[in-house]
Write a protein that holds these residues in place. Structure first.
Motif, mmCIF file in Angstrom:
data_model
loop_
_atom_site.group_PDB
_atom_site.id
_atom_site.type_symbol
_atom_site.label_atom_id
_atom_site.label_comp_id
_atom_site.label_asym_id
_atom_site.label_seq_id
_atom_site.Cartn_x
_atom_site.Cartn_y
_atom_site.Cartn_z
ATOM 1 N N GLU A 9 6.375 6.755 -0.745
ATOM 2 C CA GLU A 9 6.276 6.995 0.700
ATOM 3 C C GLU A 9 5.337 6.001 1.358
ATOM 4 O O GLU A 9 4.418 5.477 0.739
ATOM 5 N N PHE A 10 5.657 5.753 2.603
ATOM 6 C CA PHE A 10 4.817 4.858 3.390
ATOM 7 C C PHE A 10 4.888 5.291 4.849
ATOM 8 O O PHE A 10 5.957 5.640 5.350
ATOM 9 N N MET A 11 3.736 5.287 5.465
ATOM 10 C CA MET A 11 3.611 5.701 6.856
ATOM 11 C C MET A 11 4.659 5.026 7.745
ATOM 12 O O MET A 11 4.795 3.812 7.748
ATOM 13 N N SER A 69 -0.819 3.184 -5.947
ATOM 14 C CA SER A 69 -0.481 2.572 -4.667
ATOM 15 C C SER A 69 -0.003 1.154 -4.895
ATOM 16 O O SER A 69 -0.466 0.484 -5.825
ATOM 17 N N GLY A 115 0.779 -1.240 0.000
ATOM 18 C CA GLY A 115 0.000 0.000 0.000
ATOM 19 C C GLY A 115 0.808 1.287 0.000
ATOM 20 O O GLY A 115 0.295 2.333 0.371
ATOM 21 N N ALA A 116 2.082 1.209 -0.385
ATOM 22 C CA ALA A 116 2.896 2.423 -0.410
ATOM 23 C C ALA A 116 2.366 3.384 -1.472
ATOM 24 O O ALA A 116 1.766 2.980 -2.466
ATOM 25 N N ASN A 117 2.604 4.658 -1.233
ATOM 26 C CA ASN A 117 2.158 5.698 -2.157
ATOM 27 C C ASN A 117 3.281 5.986 -3.160
ATOM 28 O O ASN A 117 4.386 6.333 -2.765
#
Lengths: 721, 213
Positions: free
Chosen positions: A72-74, A50, A37-39
């Motif tokens: 990016e990823f949280m 994603s 689920g990375a952006n």
């Protein structure tokens, strides 16, 4: 010419329009595990996608030229990669590095119980401070359900890891509280001066604390007061022992709360069995005002002031030879003021300024003696925290303590007037370095100079923590801790030096899904303790720093808010082995305040149907020692163990009305805290004695809390004890 | 001459923004359309990612940040057990809301969203956070309604808060039914400022009314 030109132009447009670059790849973390689920997107464009559950992504774009691809990823540091888009397929595998986040990184836990904020790993919350049955709404009472503490029923004060009660200090919003406890009769339990509802967060350190804190050999309790209240309100509390009215008014970026409290135990004491004969039951009146004001974007100014007056008279049995019983009367006046400012000066610089002032007067009259004791104290402190990077910060600051203690004793035959003023100036500095989110070290030192004792001392401190797994960690703390000797000695001499304790603490903590386990081992090495050598108490030569001692032990803590639905419990056990040679001890011995085994269980349960929170607290302390002057062995007697089962029940009657009831020592265990002895022997050469008992075997309280607001829907839920 | 230059400049600027807006509006519209297909946390994360990307391009627009934050709040509700995960989603939402308050400090929708976010924090551990976060959530709703008393999302959140607290207060949750019915009846009278302005919440209001029957 024209058509060709157009043709070329057309084909170019065509190419632009239909050439599509496909960027595909996989997003993983450093160890190679997929991040689902990375952006993934091209900076400055609407072209993005994603990753799927395996970390794979496919990004199609019609853009050509050089673009930056951002992934990016949280919880991870974003990665940016330059790409040349030419209409073909590009494979990009991206590895993201875990971002450093102080909130989730390892924290130093050796010796520290932290309450408050929204972190998951807290051991005890501010709510717990007031909902623990048996704490009777007292901050110090609640802390006595934590490991490392020993319950001393005849004192009520904090005794931490083999330390005397004077070795613990209380700070509110950064500044010292010189007189944190109410005045009480000798051998009767006292409680804290402050309402636990004032505080939003608590840090209770039972050893190895930061260089920011000095003048405490055993522990520091750091209380942080509430920020802005939510709305205007009026609170009425009616208890079986007194009443309180408090009003809160808000304005733009600020608020004030004023309260008046009146307590009188006379009606209560006349209805319940008491172990002592009270001539005038404890009676007290307090007025307090607190002000909050936000300053700028991040600053918060807090001010609190209170004035308290209380008095009681108790009839005491006179155990001296030929003595007859007499009235012991105490009247106390306490003025306290505390102010602080907290805020950021720029992005990386945070400052905390704090000041406190205390003027406390005890007027004691008994037999034919009158004693007046006054403490005037002030504390000023300023500390600065500079964040060089997320992982490296420096804290430094300075503080000034001044204390004047005067004592006036009038006896039929003589009068004594003594006083001293001690100014202590201190500076501290500390660096905190995160080698990674798994490993943190804090190194600091503190220098103190006392002008009365003419002593200069250094206190180095070191602590470190290492995260073994996501949810568990080890922590170590070491340091030297210095504290000026107690007032009763400083009255007569300044030829002594501060006392010192060296702490070694090792702890393990694991916190998974609202279940926390904590194991702590510690060793404390006491040196330079003040000893009396048998000379007259008023002679400076009667005091030396030749005392010493040690304390070592094991503390266990288990909390589980998960297993039982709507239920929450914690269990504490402490093992303590301590001996010392200090004060008037003839030899090294176990001090009176230490018990080898301390055990406590707290349980709370929310009953939905009954809209009630019920709580129970069981406590056990193994027998402590006391001294019988008739026996050749010093501190050779053992008192009864301390046992108590306390219950409480809070019922939400209406949305703004709470009814509350509590009873301590339901089982009626007999508790006795040793015996007190006459100072001189009778004709048979025996020292007469009397048992030291609690004020009553059982304590009941019933209360009603009412909150009135404009909207009429708030309540004093946080007052459920 | 000056005038002409100026008007030309104005024309140019408006042309440029006109030229940009359609893409922004279109992308926003498309992305918003995907809400209806979101089924799980991963879907909402993907959507949140998209809004994040749009926010990155349109730095002056608050709506992409708003929806990104909204997605993360929803994710915290969809996470079944892991409290740390819930909090980490809400940490993202918290940052975005702070950004929103800076961008549009007088926007009723932002405070309604903030109230929703506080409820998210509360739900992670109601026993411990109930008192603090129900207060904060109520405060945020109050701010939202003070700016726009007609905001149906703020009204909905207030109602949900009251209904949630009812059992603890000895009230019948059904006593709020008339309010819920009124809210639903008037829902469509509130016209969002544009097609991409917040419009969510009607389903929830319908759900409450359904529960009344």
């Amino acid at each position: 010419m024209k058509p060709i030109y157009f043709y070329i132009l057309f084909s170019l447009i065509n190419l632009q329009a239909f050439s599509q670059t496909v960027i595909t790849g996989k997003v993983t973390q450093e160890q190679g595990e997929a991040l689902p689920g990375a952006n993934v997107y091209l900076i400055g464009t609407y072209d993005g996608t994603s990753g799927n559950e395996n970390g794979h992504f496919i990004l199609k774009t019609k853009k050509t030229g050089t673009f930056d691809l951002r992934v990016e990823f949280m919880g991870y540091e974003p990665a940016v990669q330059k790409l040349e888009l030419k209409g073909d397929t590009i494979r990009v595998n991206v590895q993201l590095k875990e971002a450093f986040n102080q909130l989730t990184a390892v924290t130093i836990t050796a010796g520290t119980f932290e309450a408050g904020d929204k972190k998951q790993a807290v051991i005890i919350t501010p709510m717990d401070m007031v909902t623990t049955a048996g704490a009777k709404g007292d901050v110090y009472g609640a802390l006595q359900s934590l490991p490392g503490t020993t319950t001393n029923g005849e004192s009520g004060r904090l005794f931490v890891k083999g330390g005397d009660s004077e070795e613990s200090q209380t700070y509110i919003d950064g500044s010292l509280v010189y007189v944190p406890y109410n005045s009480s009769a000798p051998n009767l339990s006292t409680r804290g001066r402050f309402n636990p509802f004032m505080f939003k967060g608590t840090i209770f350190s039972t050893g190895g604390y930061s260089a920011e804190y000095g003048q405490a050999l055993s522990s520091v309790l750091l209380l942080n007061t509430n920020d802005m209240p939510a709305e205007d309100q009026l609170d009425l509390s009616v208890l079986s022992i007194g009443t309180e009215v408090a009003g809160t008014k808000l304005w733009k970026n600020g608020a004030a709360t004023g309260s008046l409290t009146y307590n009188n135990l006379a009606p209560y004491m006349s209805m319940t069995a008491q172990n002592y004969n009270w001539i005038h039951a404890p009676e007290s009146a307090t007025g307090a005002l607190s002000v909050r004001q936000k300053t700028g974007k991040t600053g918060m100014f807090k001010f609190y002031t209170s004035f308290n007056k209380d008095a009681f008279t108790i009839n005491q049995e006179n155990i001296e030879p030929g003595g007859s019983s007499f009235d012991y009367h105490l009247a106390n006046e306490n003025y306290f003021m505390n102010a602080s400012w907290n805020g950021h000066l720029g992005e990386k610089l945070a400052m905390n300024s704090a000041a406190s002032f205390t003027n406390n007067y005890d007027d004691i009259r008994y037999d034919q003696t009158t004693i007046g004791k006054r403490i005037i104290g002030a504390h000023l402190k300023n500390s600065i925290n500079y964040l060089f990077t997320e992982k490296f910060s420096l804290k430094f600051g300075g503080e000034f303590f001044t204390k004047t203690y005067s004592q006036n004793v009038i006896m039929p035959t003589e009068t004594h007037d003594n006083n001293f003023t001690n100014n202590t100036i201190a500076g501290f500095t500390e660096v905190q370095v995160y080698a990674s989110s798994k490993f943190v070290t804090r190194i600091g030192a503190r220098v103190e100079y006392s002008d009365y004792l003419k002593s200069l001392n250094l206190s180095p401190r070191l602590s470190t923590a290492y995260k073994v797994t996501e949810n568990s960690q080890f922590s170590l703390a070491y340091g030297w801790f210095n504290q000026n000797p107690v007032d009763d000695y400083l009255l007569y001499t300044n030829r002594i030096n501060p006392e010192r304790a060296d702490h070694y603490t090792f702890s393990y903590q694991s916190s998974v899904n609202n279940r926390t386990l904590r194991i702590e081992l510690y060793y404390k090495d006491y040196k330079n303790l003040v000893k009396t050598n048998g000379g007259e108490f008023y002679l400076p030569t009667s005091y030396t720093n030749l005392g010493s001692g040690y304390a070592k032990g094991l503390d266990l803590f288990w909390r589980d808010s998960k297993t039982i639905k709507n239920g929450d419990y914690w269990i504490s056990y402490s093992y303590l082995d301590t001996k010392r040679d200090y004060r008037n001890f003839p030899e090294t011995a176990i001090p009176t305040f230490a018990s080898t085994h301390n055990f406590s269980v707290v349980y709370k349960h929310w009953l939905n149907g009954l809209r009630s929170l019920v709580g129970a607290n069981f406590k056990y302390s193994s027998p402590r020692v006391y001294n019988d002057p008739n026996s050749p062995i010093f501190n050779g007697e053992r008192m009864l163990p301390y046992r108590s089962l306390d219950l409480s029940w809070s019922f939400l009657y209406r949305k703004n009305i709470i009814l509350y009831g509590a009873v301590t020592n339901v089982m009626g265990f007999k508790n006795e805290f040793g015996r007190r002895y006459a100072s001189t022997s009778d004709v048979n050469g025996t020292y007469q004695s009397a048992a030291i008992q609690p004020s009553s075997n059982r304590f009941y309280v019933i209360a009603c809390f009412i909150t009135l607001t404009r909207k009429g829907n708030a309540n004093q839920l946080d007052k459920i004890e | 001459m000056k005038k002409i230059t100026l008007s030309l400049a104005v024309l140019f600027v408006s042309l440029v923004s006109m030229a940009q807006k359609p893409e922004f509006l279109q992308t926003m519209g498309e992305t918003l359309g995907q809400f209806s297909t979101c089924k799980n946390a991963a879907d909402f994360q993907a959507l949140g990612n998209k809004f994040q990307m749009i926010a990155d391009v349109e730095k002056a627009e608050w709506l992409p940040v708003y929806y990104q934050s909204y997605c993360y709040i929803i994710m915290s509700f969809l996470e079944p057990t892991d409290a740390t995960k819930k909090d980490s989603y809400l940490d993202v939402a918290e940052k975005s809301i702070a950004k929103l308050i800076e961008l549009v400090p007088n926007e009723s929708e932002v405070y309604a969203l903030q109230s929703f976010y506080f409820i998210g924090r509360l739900v992670v551990n109601p026993m411990e956070r109930g008192q603090e976060f129900s207060g904060l959530s109520g405060q945020a709703v109050g701010k939202s309604l003070a700016i726009d008393p007609a905001n149906p999302r703020a009204k909905l959140l207030k109602l949900q808060g009251d209904i949630g607290a009812a059992p603890y207060m000895g009230l019948d949750p059904k006593s709020f039914c008339p309010q819920a019915k009124e809210l639903l009846a008037n829902w469509d009278n509130f016209k969002p400022k544009s097609s991409i302005h917040p419009a969510w919440g009607k389903d929830q209001a319908e759900g409450i009314v359904k529960g009344c029957q």
